[in-house]
Scaffold this motif. Structure first.
Motif, short mmCIF file in Angstrom:
data_model
loop_
_atom_site.label_atom_id
_atom_site.label_comp_id
_atom_site.label_asym_id
_atom_site.label_seq_id
_atom_site.Cartn_x
_atom_site.Cartn_y
_atom_site.Cartn_z
N ASP A 32 -16.11 15.88 15.48
CA ASP A 32 -16.95 15.83 16.89
C ASP A 32 -18.18 15.04 16.59
N THR A 91 -18.92 11.17 18.19
CA THR A 91 -19.94 10.65 18.82
C THR A 91 -20.95 9.57 18.34
N GLU A 92 -21.01 9.64 16.99
CA GLU A 92 -21.81 8.65 16.41
C GLU A 92 -21.09 7.26 16.50
N LYS A 142 -18.90 6.35 18.69
CA LYS A 142 -19.02 5.78 20.04
C LYS A 142 -20.17 5.50 20.37
N LYS A 180 -29.41 10.97 24.72
CA LYS A 180 -28.19 12.08 25.46
C LYS A 180 -28.87 13.36 25.69
N ASP A 239 -24.35 15.31 26.04
CA ASP A 239 -23.11 14.80 25.05
C ASP A 239 -22.25 16.14 24.72
N ASN A 263 -19.78 16.72 22.88
CA ASN A 263 -19.44 17.09 21.50
C ASN A 263 -20.66 17.83 20.76
#
Length: 231
Positions: free
Chosen positions: A77, A81-82, A84, A143, A213, A215
């Motif tokens: 996860d 996120t990183e 994206k 975020k 965020d 995740n």
């Protein structure tokens, strides 16, 4: 003369491309990270710079197969996120660098925290606390809504995934936030002092934080639940 580059295979679509056109994911010292330089230590795999290949790689458990390891959902996860955020074009410094300590070497996210601020309960180091680290990630990724008004707006706009407040936050503010969170099915946690939360996120004198965020919110909730079980 046209430059020739090594060919690498995307773990998502399984097609070959020039190495510079792909993202590199590295595994080094038990850490799974996005290698933004393309030259980091450790074994590496490659991924196209798009969301479809990222989703396919995760769905197919391509990272587990490629590295012959079983990564936790939390590891995947955070990496997702990183990647994206990187694809979206957000310019961010490397998350992790090695900080030499007199007593022991430790992994410290110095891109988020100043060296003088590496303190925490009870170990005395922010960088050893996963909740503070995840909040720092959220802040760097833009975020995180900070302050009562911003957090309230984040909840009303359905952006907030989790609310974290400091121990010193007043009863009236808590009483205002709690029903708003309940109405929107959001979890609200009291965690640490406002001073520590402010240091972790790089925001001064703040005690209310809306994590936006999903995740990172899940990772924080899982970490806090685990801490409760241990205590």
């Amino acid at each position: 003369m046209k430059t020739s580059f090594p060919q690498r295979t995307c773990i998502g679509c399984r097609n070959k491309f020039d190495q510079p056109d792909l993202l590199r994911i590295s595994f080094w010292k038990d850490r799974l990270t996005l290698d933004k330089t393309g030259r980091a230590n450790g074994r590496g795999v490659y991924l196209c710079k798009n969301y479809d290949c990222l989703a396919d790689a995760i769905k197919k458990n391509a990272l587990n197969r490629s590295f012959k390891r079983s990564f936790s959902k939390e590891d995947i996860d955070i990496l997702e996120t990183e990647i994206k955020l990187y694809i979206k074009g957000l310019e961010r410094d490397e998350y992790i660098e090695i900080e030499n300590d007199k007593d022991n070497d430790r992994i410290c996210d110095t891109s988020v925290f100043n060296n003088d601020d590496c303190v925490d309960k009870p170990s005395g180091k922010i960088c050893d606390n996963k909740v503070y680290k995840y909040l720092g990630f959220a802040a760097r990724a833009r975020k995180l809504s900070v302050g009562a008004t911003a957090a309230e707006q984040s909840i009303k706009k359905s952006k907030a995934k989790l609310i974290i407040i400091g121990e010193e936050v007043g009863k009236n503010t808590r009483a205002k936030l709690k029903p708003l969170c309940d109405k929107n099915n959001l979890q609200l946690f009291t965690y640490g002092s406002c001073k520590m939360l402010s240091r972790a996120t790089g925001r001064e004198d703040k005690g209310i934080f809306a994590v936006e965020d999903e995740n990172l919110a899940k990772a924080i909730i899982e970490t806090i639940d685990k801490e409760k079980e241990e205590y």
